[in-house]
Design an enzyme around this catalytic site. Structure first.
Site, PDB file in Angstrom:
ATOM      1  N   GLU A 197       0.808  -1.219   0.000  1.00  0.00           N
ATOM      2  CA  GLU A 197       0.000   0.000   0.000  1.00  0.00           C
ATOM      3  C   GLU A 197       0.841   1.270   0.000  1.00  0.00           C
ATOM      4  O   GLU A 197       1.981   1.278   0.429  1.00  0.00           O
ATOM      5  CB  GLU A 197      -0.928  -0.006   1.224  1.00  0.00           C
ATOM      6  N   CYS A 256       3.207   8.776   1.013  1.00  0.00           N
ATOM      7  CA  CYS A 256       3.873   7.864   1.935  1.00  0.00           C
ATOM      8  C   CYS A 256       4.063   6.551   1.176  1.00  0.00           C
ATOM      9  O   CYS A 256       3.084   5.949   0.718  1.00  0.00           O
ATOM     10  CB  CYS A 256       2.961   7.686   3.147  1.00  0.00           C
ATOM     11  N   CYS A 293       6.906  -6.650   6.551  1.00  0.00           N
ATOM     12  CA  CYS A 293       8.052  -5.966   7.147  1.00  0.00           C
ATOM     13  C   CYS A 293       8.949  -6.977   7.842  1.00  0.00           C
ATOM     14  O   CYS A 293       8.486  -7.999   8.345  1.00  0.00           O
ATOM     15  CB  CYS A 293       7.600  -4.911   8.154  1.00  0.00           C
ATOM     16  N   CYS A 348       7.854  -4.645  15.409  1.00  0.00           N
ATOM     17  CA  CYS A 348       7.407  -3.614  16.357  1.00  0.00           C
ATOM     18  C   CYS A 348       5.992  -3.939  16.823  1.00  0.00           C
ATOM     19  O   CYS A 348       5.106  -4.228  16.005  1.00  0.00           O
ATOM     20  CB  CYS A 348       7.458  -2.235  15.704  1.00  0.00           C
ATOM     21  N   CYS A 398       2.741  -1.908  15.479  1.00  0.00           N
ATOM     22  CA  CYS A 398       2.556  -1.669  14.042  1.00  0.00           C
ATOM     23  C   CYS A 398       1.781  -2.801  13.374  1.00  0.00           C
ATOM     24  O   CYS A 398       2.130  -3.978  13.530  1.00  0.00           O
ATOM     25  CB  CYS A 398       3.921  -1.513  13.375  1.00  0.00           C
ATOM     26  N   CYS A 439      -0.679   6.139  10.089  1.00  0.00           N
ATOM     27  CA  CYS A 439       0.608   5.515  10.476  1.00  0.00           C
ATOM     28  C   CYS A 439       0.375   4.194  11.166  1.00  0.00           C
ATOM     29  O   CYS A 439      -0.359   4.109  12.144  1.00  0.00           O
ATOM     30  CB  CYS A 439       1.347   6.371  11.496  1.00  0.00           C
TER      31      CYS A 439
HETATM   32  N1  SAH Z   1      10.095   1.049   9.447  1.00  0.00           N
HETATM   33  C1  SAH Z   1      10.165   2.466   9.399  1.00  0.00           C
HETATM   34  C2  SAH Z   1       9.072   3.125   8.586  1.00  0.00           C
HETATM   35  C3  SAH Z   1       7.665   2.603   8.717  1.00  0.00           C
HETATM   36  S1  SAH Z   1       6.773   3.045  10.163  1.00  0.00           S
HETATM   37  C4  SAH Z   1      10.239   3.052  10.796  1.00  0.00           C
HETATM   38  O1  SAH Z   1      10.196   2.278  11.753  1.00  0.00           O
HETATM   39  O2  SAH Z   1      10.398   4.242  10.937  1.00  0.00           O
HETATM   40  C5  SAH Z   1       6.496   4.763  10.054  1.00  0.00           C
HETATM   41  C6  SAH Z   1       6.183   5.427  11.381  1.00  0.00           C
HETATM   42  O3  SAH Z   1       4.895   4.987  11.864  1.00  0.00           O
HETATM   43  C7  SAH Z   1       7.180   5.066  12.477  1.00  0.00           C
HETATM   44  O4  SAH Z   1       7.580   6.215  13.171  1.00  0.00           O
HETATM   45  C8  SAH Z   1       6.384   4.173  13.403  1.00  0.00           C
HETATM   46  O5  SAH Z   1       6.868   4.278  14.724  1.00  0.00           O
HETATM   47  C9  SAH Z   1       4.998   4.719  13.237  1.00  0.00           C
HETATM   48  N2  SAH Z   1       3.935   3.780  13.592  1.00  0.00           N
HETATM   49  C10 SAH Z   1       3.926   2.445  13.391  1.00  0.00           C
HETATM   50  N3  SAH Z   1       2.782   1.902  13.844  1.00  0.00           N
HETATM   51  C11 SAH Z   1       2.048   2.910  14.347  1.00  0.00           C
HETATM   52  C12 SAH Z   1       0.752   2.985  14.936  1.00  0.00           C
HETATM   53  N4  SAH Z   1      -0.013   1.908  15.071  1.00  0.00           N
HETATM   54  N5  SAH Z   1       0.293   4.202  15.328  1.00  0.00           N
HETATM   55  C13 SAH Z   1       1.047   5.299  15.143  1.00  0.00           C
HETATM   56  N6  SAH Z   1       2.266   5.292  14.562  1.00  0.00           N
HETATM   57  C14 SAH Z   1       2.765   4.119  14.181  1.00  0.00           C
END
Ligand code: SAH
Length: 376
Positions: A112, A126, A133, A137, A140, A367
């Site tokens: 996406e 974005c 991935c 985390c 996420c 995000c």
């Molecule tokens: N892998 C990279 C880019 C993808 S995530 C990274 O870790 O930066 C992009 C951003 O979204 C990151 O700052 C991550 O911390 C945030 N993010 C991930 N899951 C989220 C969620 N459920 N709510 C808010 N932000 C989130």
């Protein structure tokens, strides 16, 4: 007629190389295209520049369109090269104007990309660097998919070209003189861009070329969970000069960060901050620290105090991202009061903090929500 010769007779006439052996030219750099036209077509290097404009400026999907090339060159291209585009599986528009594109790439991979309207004009896109991935985390949604594979260069750049096609069609439909522009790019979609460093770097070169999408490097940001060796490479290879770096810090103690971002057990907060300290100073770009706010996990007054202590030495900006929930997670977004208090404390400590309001959360485009509902 024997069964075998019957089969041969039924096979369609062969037109060039099988797909997998063709050169995927949309992933080639300008220099590689200039060299390729010499070896593959016996053509002068400037034909490579013409091809570059067709692939990245006009977003051509076949050699037929390339009218400034000779018929013989077009035929050779059709035989030797692959002009594949992504296909758009779904385009959803949120109440706030954010659009989510679900795209299908090579071998059926689905991922996406999100188009977010800027407050002024134009869009920030974005984009994704992986299918699924490689990280785990806890907050996420993409992590729940696991890692399928890295995206190829052409699949990264075509996310932007598909969005440009969409905006072009919209301009045609509304009679607007010019399509809306994509002015900024953030590698914050699915995947860890620095785990797909080579393809991301190539894609940035292509997307910033004035004859392609022409997106200025200083308007491109790569977001990383904190892969220290790749951050060092980012500095060493000169990317840090122009390209923005955002670091997903998300916690102020190793104990919490180990929990929510297991990559911290490999490179902890001190090691990560050391790597950022060692980046060559950039005249243009400040580093961004992203901080996903999770209720009762990393949102206390002490966290705010520690965050100030950790990052205030940097010329930086903090992006506080209220957690966006997704199916199956036990994590919660803090109350608006808690978020306000956390941010006020950081600001009182001298940090520049922006609260990133969720965009497109009604269509699962905010995000951390990119996870292809079909699979979740
Ligand atoms: N892998 C990279 C880019 C993808 S995530 C990274 O870790 O930066 C992009 C951003 O979204 C990151 O700052 C991550 O911390 C945030 N993010 C991930 N899951 C989220 C969620 N459920 N709510 C808010 N932000 C989130």
């Amino acid at each position: 007629m024997s069964a075998v010769s019957e089969l041969v007779a039924l096979r369609p006439p062969r037109r060039g190389l099988p797909r997998s052996d063709r050169a995927v030219l949309r992933g080639f750099s300008r220099a590689e295209l200039r060299a390729w036209v010499g070896t593959a077509l016996g053509a002068p290097a400037f034909r490579g520049d013409q091809l570059f404009e067709w692939l990245h400026g006009q977003r051509a999907s076949s050699a037929d369109a390339m009218t400034n090339l000779s018929r013989a060159d077009r035929e050779a291209l059709a035989r030797l090269a692959d002009f594949e585009r992504l296909s758009v599986e779904l385009c959803a528009t949120a109440a706030d104007g954010t659009r989510k594109l679900r795209l299908r790439g090579a071998l059926g991979a689905v991922f996406e990309s999100v188009l977010i309207p800027n407050p002024g004009r134009g869009y920030t896109q974005c984009i994704s660097s992986m299918v699924g991935c490689s990280l785990t985390c806890r907050f996420c949604a993409t992590a729940t998919l696991g890692f399928e594979r890295n995206l190829a260069t052409w699949e990264i750049v075509d996310q932007v070209y598909q969005a440009q096609d969409l905006l072009q069609r919209e301009a045609e439909a509304t009679g607007a003189k010019w399509p809306a522009r994509i002015t900024n790019l953030v590698f914050m979609g699915m995947g860890e861009p620095l785990h797909n460093y080579g393809q991301v770097k190539r894609a940035i070169e292509l997307l910033s070329d004035p004859k392609g999408a022409g997106i200025a490097k200083r308007r491109i940001t790569v977001s990383s969970s904190g892969l220290v060796p790749a951050i060092e490479r980012f500095g060493r290879e000169g990317l840090a000069e122009d390209i923005g770096l955002a670091i997903s810090l998300n916690a102020t103690t190793d104990a919490t960060r180990d929990e929510i971002m297991p990559i911290n057990t490999r490179w902890n907060i001190a090691t990560l901050l050391d790597a950022i300290r060692e980046l060559p100073p950039s005249r243009r770009r400040r580093v961004t620290f992203e901080y996903v706010l999770l209720a009762d996990v990393n949102d206390t007054d002490d966290d705010a105090t520690r965050l100030v202590a950790l990052v205030s030495e940097f010329d930086c900006h903090v992006n506080a991202i209220p957690f966006n929930p997704h199916p199956g997670t036990p994590l919660r977004r803090p109350s608006p009061e808690r978020i306000g208090r956390f941010v006020a404390r950081c600001r009182a400590g001298g940090l520049s903090v922006h609260i990133r309001t969720p965009r497109g959360d009604d269509i699962g485009a905010a995000c951390g929500q990119l996870a292809l509902e079909a699979k979740t």
